[in-house]
Design an enzyme around this catalytic site. Structure first.
Site, mmCIF file in Angstrom:
data_model
loop_
_atom_site.group_PDB
_atom_site.id
_atom_site.type_symbol
_atom_site.label_atom_id
_atom_site.label_comp_id
_atom_site.label_asym_id
_atom_site.label_seq_id
_atom_site.Cartn_x
_atom_site.Cartn_y
_atom_site.Cartn_z
ATOM 1 N N ALA A 170 0.839 -1.191 0.000
ATOM 2 C CA ALA A 170 0.000 0.000 0.000
ATOM 3 C C ALA A 170 0.878 1.246 0.000
ATOM 4 O O ALA A 170 1.836 1.338 0.761
ATOM 5 C CB ALA A 170 -0.914 0.008 1.228
ATOM 6 N N CYS A 171 0.530 2.176 -0.886
ATOM 7 C CA CYS A 171 1.223 3.462 -0.911
ATOM 8 C C CYS A 171 0.187 4.539 -1.206
ATOM 9 O O CYS A 171 -0.996 4.243 -1.294
ATOM 10 C CB CYS A 171 2.365 3.461 -1.917
ATOM 11 S SG CYS A 171 1.850 3.410 -3.638
ATOM 12 N N ALA A 172 0.638 5.744 -1.363
ATOM 13 C CA ALA A 172 -0.290 6.868 -1.529
ATOM 14 C C ALA A 172 -1.288 6.618 -2.658
ATOM 15 O O ALA A 172 -2.488 6.740 -2.459
ATOM 16 C CB ALA A 172 0.483 8.160 -1.746
ATOM 17 N N GLY A 176 -0.808 3.775 -4.981
ATOM 18 C CA GLY A 176 -0.716 2.419 -5.494
ATOM 19 C C GLY A 176 0.186 2.309 -6.716
ATOM 20 O O GLY A 176 0.414 1.227 -7.227
ATOM 21 N N THR A 228 -3.617 3.448 -0.173
ATOM 22 C CA THR A 228 -3.899 3.174 1.249
ATOM 23 C C THR A 228 -5.401 3.148 1.516
ATOM 24 O O THR A 228 -5.861 2.323 2.301
ATOM 25 C CB THR A 228 -3.210 4.210 2.165
ATOM 26 O OG1 THR A 228 -3.548 5.534 1.726
ATOM 27 C CG2 THR A 228 -1.711 4.036 2.170
#
Length: 105
Positions: free
Chosen positions: A9-11, A13, A41
């Site tokens: 998960a990141c800001a 994707g 996220t």
């Protein structure tokens, strides 16, 4: 061996998608049955709430500040949570990140 589900998960994707590709390649080379994918996220939190089958959630270093929120979300579940090592992330070391995830399972 059961398929292991690893969600990054990141800001948005997007920044983790290259790391996902490298992790998938490493899993193939090691004959590890794993589904590895990246999401934003907010989408990750929805997947947790929907009880999607996830073994490990790896947060991108840029969203480390959300770790506390994710810990609350996975509390009482079997989902393991960690923040990806910044050096491994920066070097896009899919093999090492995959190994770390598998050690958590």
């Amino acid at each position: 061996m059961d398929k292991k589900v690893i969600m990054l998960a990141c800001a948005g994707g997007l920044s983790t998608s290259m790391l996902v590709t490298k992790m998938q390649k490493a899993a193939l080379e090691k004959d590890i049955n794993a589904e590895i994918f990246a999401v934003s996220t907010s989408e990750a939190i929805n997947k947790i709430k929907n009880n999607d089958k996830i073994d490990v959630i790896l947060l991108g270093p840029q969203v480390k500040y959300q770790e506390k929120e994710f810990k609350k979300q996975v509390e009482g579940t079997s989902i393991k949570l960690a923040v990806i090592n910044m050096m491994d992330y920066g070097m896009m070391n899919g093999d090492k990140v995959l190994n770390n995830a598998m050690e958590m399972i």
